[in-house]
Structures are given as structure tokens and as C-alpha cells.
Design a protein around this motif. Structure first.
Motif, PDB file in Angstrom:
ATOM      1  N   TYR A  62       2.606  -0.622 -13.754  1.00 36.27           N
ATOM      2  CA  TYR A  62       2.825   0.259 -12.609  1.00 36.27           C
ATOM      3  C   TYR A  62       1.492   0.498 -11.901  1.00 36.27           C
ATOM      4  CZ  TYR A  62       7.512   1.465 -14.310  1.00 36.27           C
ATOM      5  OH  TYR A  62       8.827   1.424 -14.714  1.00 36.27           O
ATOM      6  N   SER A  63       1.286  -0.157 -10.775  1.00 40.34           N
ATOM      7  CA  SER A  63       0.057   0.047 -10.020  1.00 40.34           C
ATOM      8  C   SER A  63      -0.058   1.507  -9.616  1.00 40.34           C
ATOM      9  CB  SER A  63       0.065  -0.833  -8.765  1.00 40.34           C
ATOM     10  OG  SER A  63       1.179  -0.523  -7.936  1.00 40.34           O
ATOM     11  N   GLY A  64      -1.277   2.045  -9.725  1.00 46.93           N
ATOM     12  CA  GLY A  64      -1.509   3.435  -9.344  1.00 46.93           C
ATOM     13  C   GLY A  64      -1.380   4.430 -10.473  1.00 46.93           C
ATOM     14  N   GLN A  92       3.743   1.645  -1.482  1.00 47.61           N
ATOM     15  CA  GLN A  92       4.204   1.841  -2.849  1.00 47.61           C
ATOM     16  C   GLN A  92       3.079   2.378  -3.732  1.00 47.61           C
ATOM     17  OE1 GLN A  92       4.974  -1.529  -5.693  1.00 47.61           O
ATOM     18  NE2 GLN A  92       7.103  -0.861  -5.447  1.00 47.61           N
ATOM     19  N   LEU A  93       1.887   1.807  -3.584  1.00 53.43           N
ATOM     20  CA  LEU A  93       0.741   2.271  -4.360  1.00 53.43           C
ATOM     21  C   LEU A  93       0.476   3.752  -4.105  1.00 53.43           C
ATOM     22  CD1 LEU A  93      -1.699   1.746  -6.208  1.00 53.43           C
ATOM     23  CD2 LEU A  93      -2.973   1.022  -4.170  1.00 53.43           C
ATOM     24  N   GLU A 142       0.811  -1.212   0.000  1.00 55.45           N
ATOM     25  CA  GLU A 142       0.000   0.000   0.000  1.00 55.45           C
ATOM     26  C   GLU A 142       0.847   1.265   0.000  1.00 55.45           C
ATOM     27  OE1 GLU A 142      -3.334   0.278  -0.375  1.00 55.45           O
ATOM     28  OE2 GLU A 142      -3.209  -1.870  -0.781  1.00 55.45           O
ATOM     29  N   ARG A 180       3.129   5.938  -5.747  1.00 54.98           N
ATOM     30  CA  ARG A 180       2.956   6.036  -7.199  1.00 54.98           C
ATOM     31  C   ARG A 180       1.778   6.938  -7.557  1.00 54.98           C
ATOM     32  NH1 ARG A 180       4.037  -0.264  -9.099  1.00 54.98           N
ATOM     33  NH2 ARG A 180       6.321  -0.139  -9.071  1.00 54.98           N
ATOM     34  N   GLN A 181       0.702   6.838  -6.798  1.00 53.77           N
ATOM     35  CA  GLN A 181      -0.444   7.706  -7.055  1.00 53.77           C
ATOM     36  C   GLN A 181      -0.064   9.170  -6.842  1.00 53.77           C
ATOM     37  OE1 GLN A 181      -3.147   5.792  -4.320  1.00 53.77           O
ATOM     38  NE2 GLN A 181      -4.184   4.646  -5.948  1.00 53.77           N
TER      39      GLN A 181
END
Length: 226
Positions: free
Chosen positions: A178-180, A126-127, A124, A130-131
Motif C-alpha cells: 500500500y503506497s503511502g 490515490q497516494l 498521485e 492513502r496518506q
């Protein structure tokens, strides 16, 4: 092209990387495909981590990608791209001209990718990072603005390894890898030079054919020219 060594004089090449885009693996694949240089594309599945880990241990740094050249290892993403670039005629012979191309490659690898990867974080955290990175005032857009300036004129320049690096990395950003990150090209809307380069490379017949039926993460590569 006619100035490349004959196929018979080319070294034996085996490129090791995930069955996914990103880093040095995908630009090297694309360069070798575009220049019709034979190579073995050794891909590792995320579902089979033990096999990938065993492959990693063949590298002195315990990392992928790496390129086997007649059994000798070339490691580190941008070193691989420099080697392939010289082999494929995708880096200028003039040292100064080559340095300008390589500077773009290094900026993407050393300044743009780390902001996107957030590899020092997991799950979470990392997500969320990235967001935050892809917000309009986030750190990724700072780097994309700088990259956009550096790419002035590149859409009209002869095909080179920096163009392939930028094309592959920007496609990976919006591929779902890439998540987010958004999975459309909206994150590039304000960057005319990035958009022009993506369209130029993505419109090449060989590129469209290579990515047409790959699916998954590679859908973003197939639609880059849209």
C-alpha cells in the motif's frame, strides 16, 4: 486435525491470486497451509498482466482471487474464505458462533479494506488519499478502532478464519503493498487487541516457517510477532 476429512477425501483445490498478499487470496493460502490441506497455489506476476487478465476472464465476475474446487469455481474473497474455513475447520459449526466470526471477516473486507485501497483513485490522487487515511484522525484509524473493539478476546479464542483475515490484512498494510502507508507496525500502536492477535498468529511455528524466506511484501508477515 483429527476432525478434518482425510486428505484422500479432500477435493482438488487450485487457488488463483497474485504473487502478493491481500484480499481473500492470502488468508486462504495460510489456512490451507496451517491445516495441511493440499492445494495448487497458482500465483500471477504483476509483470505478466496478460496472463493474469486471461485468468481473470475464467471468473464470471472477471476478478481474482478464485478457487477451483474439483474444477468448479468459487469466487469472491470472503466466499472463498467461508468455503475454506468450513473445509479446514476454521469456522464454528454453530450458526450463531460462525456468524460472529464472519462478521469480523466482512467488516475487514467491506469497511476496512476499501478505506485502505482507495481503488477508485489512481496515481498521485490515490497516494494522497492513502496518506490521509493513515493520519491519526484519518478514516482508516476510525475503522481500526472499531476492529480493535470487535477483536476483544480473539487472541484467546480457537484459531479461526477471521483471525487469519485480520493477520493477513494488517500485515499487507505495512508490507509496502500500500503506497503511502508506513512500513512498520507503528500504525497499530494504540490497538492492543490487534497487536495481540498479530503476535499470536505471527508466533505460530508454521506461520514463521511459511513466511521465513519469501521476502518482498512478505517480510512484514515474517516480522509480525516482533
Amino acid at each position: 486435525s483429527s476432525d478434518l476429512p482425510s486428505t484422500s477425501s479432500m477435493p482438488s483445490l487450485r487457488l488463483h491470486w497474485w504473487d502478493a498478499p491481500g484480499r481473500g487470496g492470502e488468508p486462504a493460502r495460510l489456512a490451507l497451509i496451517l491445516k495441511a490441506i493440499p492445494f495448487e497455489d497458482v500465483r500471477y506476476s504483476f509483470a505478466d498482466k496478460p496472463t493474469a487478465e486471461a485468468a481473470r476472464q475464467k471468473s464470471p465476475f472477471g476478478q481474482m482471487p478464485y478457487l477451483e474446487v474439483d474444477g468448479e469455481l468459487v469466487t469472491q474473497s470472503n466466499t472463498i474464505l467461508r468455503y475454506v474455513g468450513r473445509l479446514a475447520g476454521l469456522l464454528p459449526e454453530d450458526p450463531l458462533a460462525a456468524a460472529k466470526i464472519e462478521a469480523i471477516m466482512d467488516f475487514v473486507a467491506m469497511d476496512v479494506e476499501p478505506v485502505a485501497l482507495c481503488s477508485h483513485l489512481k496515481g498521485e490522487e490515490q497516494l494522497a488519499a492513502r496518506q490521509a487515511a493513515v493520519l491519526p484522525d484519518g478514516p482508516l484509524h476510525k475503522r481500526l478502532r472499531q476492529l480493535n473493539v470487535a477483536l476483544e478476546g480473539q487472541q484467546d479464542a480457537p484459531l479461526n478464519m477471521a483471525q487469519l483475515k485480520v493477520f493477513c490484512e494488517t500485515c499487507a498494510f505495512v508490507s509496502g503493498f500500500y503506497s503511502g502507508f508506513p512500513q512498520d507496525s507503528s500504525m497499530f500502536d494504540e490497538y492492543d487487541n490487534i497487536k495481540a492477535l498479530r503476535k499470536c498468529i505471527g508466533s505460530m511455528t508454521e506461520v514463521k516457517e511459511y513466511y521465513a524466506d519469501r521476502g518482498g511484501f512478505y517480510d512484514a508477515f515474517a516480522r509480525a510477532a516482533e
